[in-house]
Design an enzyme around this catalytic site. Structure first.
Site, mmCIF file in Angstrom:
data_model
loop_
_atom_site.group_PDB
_atom_site.id
_atom_site.type_symbol
_atom_site.label_atom_id
_atom_site.label_comp_id
_atom_site.label_asym_id
_atom_site.label_seq_id
_atom_site.Cartn_x
_atom_site.Cartn_y
_atom_site.Cartn_z
ATOM 1 N N ARG A 201 64.188 -58.162 -5.178
ATOM 2 C CA ARG A 201 63.640 -58.028 -6.516
ATOM 3 C C ARG A 201 62.125 -57.947 -6.431
ATOM 4 O O ARG A 201 61.495 -58.644 -5.617
ATOM 5 C CB ARG A 201 64.042 -59.220 -7.405
ATOM 6 N N HIS B 57 64.677 -47.923 -5.298
ATOM 7 C CA HIS B 57 65.750 -48.877 -5.629
ATOM 8 C C HIS B 57 67.107 -48.311 -5.194
ATOM 9 O O HIS B 57 68.073 -48.305 -5.958
ATOM 10 C CB HIS B 57 65.759 -49.189 -7.132
#
Length: 312
Positions: A227, A275
């Site tokens: 994250r 991502h």
């Protein structure tokens, strides 16, 4: 009894799950109908399968729903939703785990072997550099949940000297495990490669800060498929510019997509990926959802059940 399952996600998600989710439910022996928002009364919904960025934000009307099953592994954007009082499960999917293991081991080997010096070599220098063996390289994995544990085990199998850190003590064969606030710096002390696979919670924000970077071996590498907020961006850039770190490979960011003009795009010591480290595959995620519904119907605990207090 026929179960009514609400699927709440953006339209492009429904296109991906429209066929595999009903098929997985049927193959699991579950008599169910799958609806999109507006197609079924809220009080008739038995389970909610959702993406946190989907149209359902108020869960209060779903008074009969037995569980909310997220299509994402991360639930930080929904765990604090006060209307979501039913059991909440994050996605635990075999393809998600396999994809993360492949991405992490690939990036670790890339930096361990120094492949960049050969891939980017416009001067055509004959760079005769012998890398150390994996058994001589310390790799620390921060986060020993399902994904972190699988990655740590894969790195152990490649013969790296693996350390792991988690909020509470974990035992992983071949891994030197650390836990708690006091164990964090010990876990990264002298580490040449650090992989971040922690959830995004108030307790993990900026876990890799100036002090943590300084504790690593000089010229080390940071790999973040976890994250974005796990890293203090300013401290990371300072460590890269000073030479304390040799490179950072980042797949997640505080703002996504990463804004045009962000320093990371042009920094010579930063690799940006979009991502993509690991993604749920609709066919396997659908099977995971069906299996969890079977567990719930049998009165068993959900796989990936979220601890609201811990935030994941």
């Amino acid at each position: 009894m026929t179960l009514n399952i609400l699927f709440s996600a953006r339209p492009n998600f429904w296109k991906k799950y429209e066929a595999p989710l009903p098929r997985a439910l049927a193959e699991a022996g579950i008599d169910a109908r799958v609806f999109q928002p507006g197609e079924v009364a809220a009080e008739d919904v038995d389970y909610i399968v959702f993406a946190p960025n989907g149209p359902v934000e108020d869960f209060a009307p779903f008074v009969k729903a037995k569980a909310a099953l997220s299509l994402w592994a991360g639930v930080e954007s929904v765990v604090g939703n006060e209307t979501l009082q039913m059991p909440l499960a994050r996605m635990v999917d075999t393809s998600l785990t396999e994809g993360m293991v492949e991405w992490v081991t690939g990036q670790v080997l890339r930096h361990h072997l120094g492949l960049d010096r050969h891939i980017v070599n416009p001067e055509h220098d004959w760079k005769f550099v012998i890398p150390p063996l994996a058994r001589d390289r310390v790799v620390t994995v921060l986060g020993l949940g399902a994904l972190g544990m699988a990655c740590a085990e894969a790195l152990v199998a490649l013969n790296f000297r693996v350390r792991g850190w988690s909020r509470s003590a974990k035992e992983v064969a071949g891994v030197a495990s650390f836990s708690g606030e006091d164990g964090l710096l010990a876990a990264v002390e002298g580490a040449e490669i650090v992989v971040l696979l922690l959830p995004d919670t108030p307790a993990t924000e900026n876990v890799m800060d100036a002090r943590a970077f300084a504790a690593m071996a000089e010229g080390g590498f940071v790999i973040n498929p976890g994250r974005g907020p796990l890293i203090d961006d300013a401290a990371l850039l300072a460590a890269l510019d000073s030479g304390q770190l040799a490179h950072a490979t980042l797949d997640v960011f505080r703002q996504e997509p990463l804004p045009e003009g962000h320093t990371f795009w042009a920094h010579p010591k930063v690799t940006v990926t979009a991502h993509t480290a690991s993604e749920t595959r609709p066919w396997s995620a659908s099977q995971a959802v069906a299996a969890n519904i079977l567990r719930a119907e049998a009165g068993e605990e959900l796989v990936g059940l979220v601890d609201r207090g811990a935030g994941y």
